[in-house]
Design a protein around this motif. Structure first.
Motif, PDB file in Angstrom:
ATOM      1  N   LEU A 165      28.398 -31.445  91.223  1.00  0.00           N
ATOM      2  CA  LEU A 165      29.857 -31.470  91.411  1.00  0.00           C
ATOM      3  C   LEU A 165      30.512 -30.342  90.627  1.00  0.00           C
ATOM      4  N   LEU A 166      30.078 -30.142  89.388  1.00  0.00           N
ATOM      5  CA  LEU A 166      30.640 -29.074  88.569  1.00  0.00           C
ATOM      6  C   LEU A 166      30.408 -27.708  89.208  1.00  0.00           C
ATOM      7  N   ARG A 167      29.208 -27.498  89.738  1.00  0.00           N
ATOM      8  CA  ARG A 167      28.930 -26.203  90.375  1.00  0.00           C
ATOM      9  C   ARG A 167      29.877 -25.961  91.539  1.00  0.00           C
ATOM     10  N   TYR A 168      30.081 -26.971  92.349  1.00  0.00           N
ATOM     11  CA  TYR A 168      30.972 -26.821  93.498  1.00  0.00           C
ATOM     12  C   TYR A 168      32.394 -26.462  93.069  1.00  0.00           C
ATOM     13  N   ILE A 169      32.949 -27.260  92.132  1.00  0.00           N
ATOM     14  CA  ILE A 169      34.341 -27.028  91.745  1.00  0.00           C
ATOM     15  C   ILE A 169      34.506 -25.699  91.015  1.00  0.00           C
ATOM     16  N   LEU A 258      27.698 -43.506  87.956  1.00  0.00           N
ATOM     17  CA  LEU A 258      28.201 -42.187  87.580  1.00  0.00           C
ATOM     18  C   LEU A 258      29.719 -42.095  87.689  1.00  0.00           C
ATOM     19  N   ALA A 259      30.392 -43.246  87.859  1.00  0.00           N
ATOM     20  CA  ALA A 259      31.844 -43.224  88.025  1.00  0.00           C
ATOM     21  C   ALA A 259      32.540 -42.561  86.835  1.00  0.00           C
ATOM     22  N   ALA A 260      32.198 -42.987  85.613  1.00  0.00           N
ATOM     23  CA  ALA A 260      32.857 -42.435  84.433  1.00  0.00           C
ATOM     24  C   ALA A 260      32.458 -40.975  84.175  1.00  0.00           C
ATOM     25  N   PRO A 261      31.162 -40.616  84.171  1.00  0.00           N
ATOM     26  CA  PRO A 261      30.800 -39.205  83.976  1.00  0.00           C
ATOM     27  C   PRO A 261      31.390 -38.289  85.043  1.00  0.00           C
ATOM     28  N   MET A 262      31.405 -38.740  86.287  1.00  0.00           N
ATOM     29  CA  MET A 262      31.986 -37.928  87.360  1.00  0.00           C
ATOM     30  C   MET A 262      33.491 -37.730  87.142  1.00  0.00           C
ATOM     31  N   CYS A 263      34.171 -38.805  86.748  1.00  0.00           N
ATOM     32  CA  CYS A 263      35.607 -38.708  86.482  1.00  0.00           C
ATOM     33  C   CYS A 263      35.870 -37.732  85.339  1.00  0.00           C
ATOM     34  N   LEU A 264      35.063 -37.804  84.289  1.00  0.00           N
ATOM     35  CA  LEU A 264      35.226 -36.902  83.155  1.00  0.00           C
ATOM     36  C   LEU A 264      34.991 -35.455  83.558  1.00  0.00           C
ATOM     37  N   ALA A 265      33.930 -35.208  84.330  1.00  0.00           N
ATOM     38  CA  ALA A 265      33.643 -33.851  84.796  1.00  0.00           C
ATOM     39  C   ALA A 265      34.794 -33.314  85.634  1.00  0.00           C
ATOM     40  N   GLN A 266      35.327 -34.156  86.503  1.00  0.00           N
ATOM     41  CA  GLN A 266      36.436 -33.715  87.349  1.00  0.00           C
ATOM     42  C   GLN A 266      37.704 -33.492  86.526  1.00  0.00           C
ATOM     43  N   ALA A 267      37.932 -34.335  85.510  1.00  0.00           N
ATOM     44  CA  ALA A 267      39.100 -34.149  84.654  1.00  0.00           C
ATOM     45  C   ALA A 267      39.049 -32.805  83.937  1.00  0.00           C
ATOM     46  N   LEU A 268      37.866 -32.431  83.473  1.00  0.00           N
ATOM     47  CA  LEU A 268      37.712 -31.138  82.793  1.00  0.00           C
ATOM     48  C   LEU A 268      38.010 -29.983  83.741  1.00  0.00           C
ATOM     49  N   THR A 269      37.560 -30.086  84.986  1.00  0.00           N
ATOM     50  CA  THR A 269      37.788 -28.990  85.930  1.00  0.00           C
ATOM     51  C   THR A 269      39.233 -28.946  86.413  1.00  0.00           C
ATOM     52  N   VAL A 270      39.878 -30.109  86.518  1.00  0.00           N
ATOM     53  CA  VAL A 270      41.305 -30.104  86.865  1.00  0.00           C
ATOM     54  C   VAL A 270      42.111 -29.411  85.765  1.00  0.00           C
ATOM     55  N   ALA A 271      41.798 -29.731  84.499  1.00  0.00           N
ATOM     56  CA  ALA A 271      42.488 -29.090  83.375  1.00  0.00           C
ATOM     57  C   ALA A 271      42.197 -27.598  83.344  1.00  0.00           C
ATOM     58  N   LEU A 272      40.967 -27.222  83.678  1.00  0.00           N
ATOM     59  CA  LEU A 272      40.618 -25.801  83.745  1.00  0.00           C
ATOM     60  C   LEU A 272      41.394 -25.111  84.859  1.00  0.00           C
ATOM     61  N   ALA A 273      41.495 -25.751  86.006  1.00  0.00           N
ATOM     62  CA  ALA A 273      42.255 -25.179  87.123  1.00  0.00           C
ATOM     63  C   ALA A 273      43.716 -24.976  86.742  1.00  0.00           C
ATOM     64  N   ALA A 274      44.281 -25.922  85.991  1.00  0.00           N
ATOM     65  CA  ALA A 274      45.681 -25.795  85.567  1.00  0.00           C
ATOM     66  C   ALA A 274      45.887 -24.544  84.732  1.00  0.00           C
ATOM     67  N   ARG A 275      44.913 -24.237  83.879  1.00  0.00           N
ATOM     68  CA  ARG A 275      45.027 -23.022  83.055  1.00  0.00           C
ATOM     69  C   ARG A 275      44.827 -21.763  83.887  1.00  0.00           C
ATOM     70  N   LEU A 276      43.799 -21.779  84.724  1.00  0.00           N
ATOM     71  CA  LEU A 276      43.497 -20.584  85.517  1.00  0.00           C
ATOM     72  C   LEU A 276      44.624 -20.258  86.499  1.00  0.00           C
ATOM     73  N   GLN A 277      45.259 -21.291  87.023  1.00  0.00           N
ATOM     74  CA  GLN A 277      46.324 -21.102  88.017  1.00  0.00           C
ATOM     75  C   GLN A 277      47.718 -21.118  87.399  1.00  0.00           C
ATOM     76  N   ASN A 278      47.763 -21.309  86.054  1.00  0.00           N
ATOM     77  CA  ASN A 278      49.047 -21.419  85.363  1.00  0.00           C
ATOM     78  C   ASN A 278      49.948 -22.426  86.074  1.00  0.00           C
ATOM     79  N   ASN A 279      49.369 -23.581  86.337  1.00  0.00           N
ATOM     80  CA  ASN A 279      50.052 -24.594  87.126  1.00  0.00           C
ATOM     81  C   ASN A 279      49.668 -25.978  86.598  1.00  0.00           C
ATOM     82  N   THR A 280      50.520 -26.561  85.781  1.00  0.00           N
ATOM     83  CA  THR A 280      50.234 -27.879  85.218  1.00  0.00           C
ATOM     84  C   THR A 280      50.781 -29.015  86.086  1.00  0.00           C
ATOM     85  N   ILE A 281      51.425 -28.671  87.191  1.00  0.00           N
ATOM     86  CA  ILE A 281      52.025 -29.685  88.054  1.00  0.00           C
ATOM     87  C   ILE A 281      51.027 -30.191  89.091  1.00  0.00           C
TER      88      ILE A 281
END
Length: 291
Positions: A165-169, A258-281
């Motif tokens: 999942l991390l590789r894809y995102i 894997l519900a919790a680990p998957m959620c955590l991995a996705q949360a990290l990538t969402v936060a990363l996307a917010a920084r890369l896109q300068n978009n916290t909304i």
């Protein structure tokens, strides 16, 4: 494990001592240490016999474990967990019971009944993660991922879906990433290309894949920053990780959820996307559209 001159005086000191001595403990003592660190609320309120039955370790071993740390017996050690409980969030089993009250306890052995049990436990794990994960750890992990030249990913066996999942995102976000795939026996050799400017993101749960542990230790020895998701602060990944996210597995069921680990991995990538896109909304993964 040698008996201490003076037993730890508070919960935090006890956990530090357990971490320091974990590598020297017998297998049964390591199992006790894992249970104590992963289930502090249950340790505070349950009898030593009940704890022994749940953990699969005889109650007398818990008593000897406490004495090896300098306590007169298990009750003295338990008192530290009881003091902690006054300010602690509800534990996993308490969350499960609350959810069973809210959603209804399982009353049958049908296919729907199995799904009910899994959903209740997954919701409890996700709620526990909200209180267990530290904001500073999330922020540091995202900063490491943001600054990394290349993000290397490793996870095998039941951890493999998390890194896939991390590789894809990460790929869709435009971050350079390399999956250390065990296929062909090349993961260890590929890992040698990592530099200090890169980051290794490792995922491993009991029973930890040897290759993952070896790659993490070797990378840490060369100064490569490591972000890790594992099941315990006593995991073999813990000593090498710059940031460790411990997502406990409280009880073995059919297979680790894997519900919790998957959620955590996705949360990290969402936060990363917010920084890369300068978009916290509403940060988003770019979609692939047909021409």
């Amino acid at each position: 494990m040698e008996q201490t001159v003076e037993a730890p005086k508070d919960y935090e000191d006890l956990i530090r001592v357990i971490h320091d001595r974990y590598g020297e403990m017998s297998k049964s003592y390591q199992k006790i240490a894992l249970y104590l660190t992963q289930n502090p609320n249950d340790v505070a309120v349950r009898s030593v016999n009940a704890i022994g039955e749940t953990s699969g370790v005889h109650a007398s071993s818990f008593v000897r474990f406490a004495q090896a740390l300098g306590y007169d017996g298990f009750k003295e050690l338990q008192s530290l967990f009881q003091k902690r409980l006054s300010t602690a969030a509800p534990g996993f089993e308490a969350r499960v019971k609350a959810l069973e009250t809210e959603l209804g306890a399982r009353t049958d052995r049908s296919e729907l009944g199995f799904m009910h049990d899994l959903v209740v436990r997954d919701i409890a794990s996700l709620k526990e993660m909200l209180t267990a994960i530290q904001p500073k750890d999330l922020a540091e992990a995202v900063s490491l991922l943001e600054k990394a030249d290349v993000i290397y990913l490793i996870g095998q066996l039941r951890s493999a879906p998390v890194v896939e999942l991390l590789r894809y995102i990460l790929t869709m976000l435009g971050k350079r990433c390399v999956l250390l795939d065990p296929g062909g026996g090349l993961a260890t050799h590929m890992a040698r290309a990592m530099r200090k400017e890169d980051v290794l993101f490792a995922v491993s749960f009991r029973f930890y894949a040897n290759e993952v542990v070896n790659v993490v230790e070797e990378a840490a020895g060369r100064g490569v920053p490591i972000v890790a998701i594992s099941d315990s602060t006593l995991s073999p990944l813990a000593k090498s990780a710059r940031v460790l996210f411990a997502v406990p597995e409280h009880e073995y069921t059919f297979s680790r959820s894997l519900a919790a680990p998957m959620c955590l991995a996705q949360a990290l990538t969402v936060a990363l996307a917010a920084r890369l896109q300068n978009n916290t909304i509403n940060p988003r993964i770019p979609t692939v559209t047909e021409r």
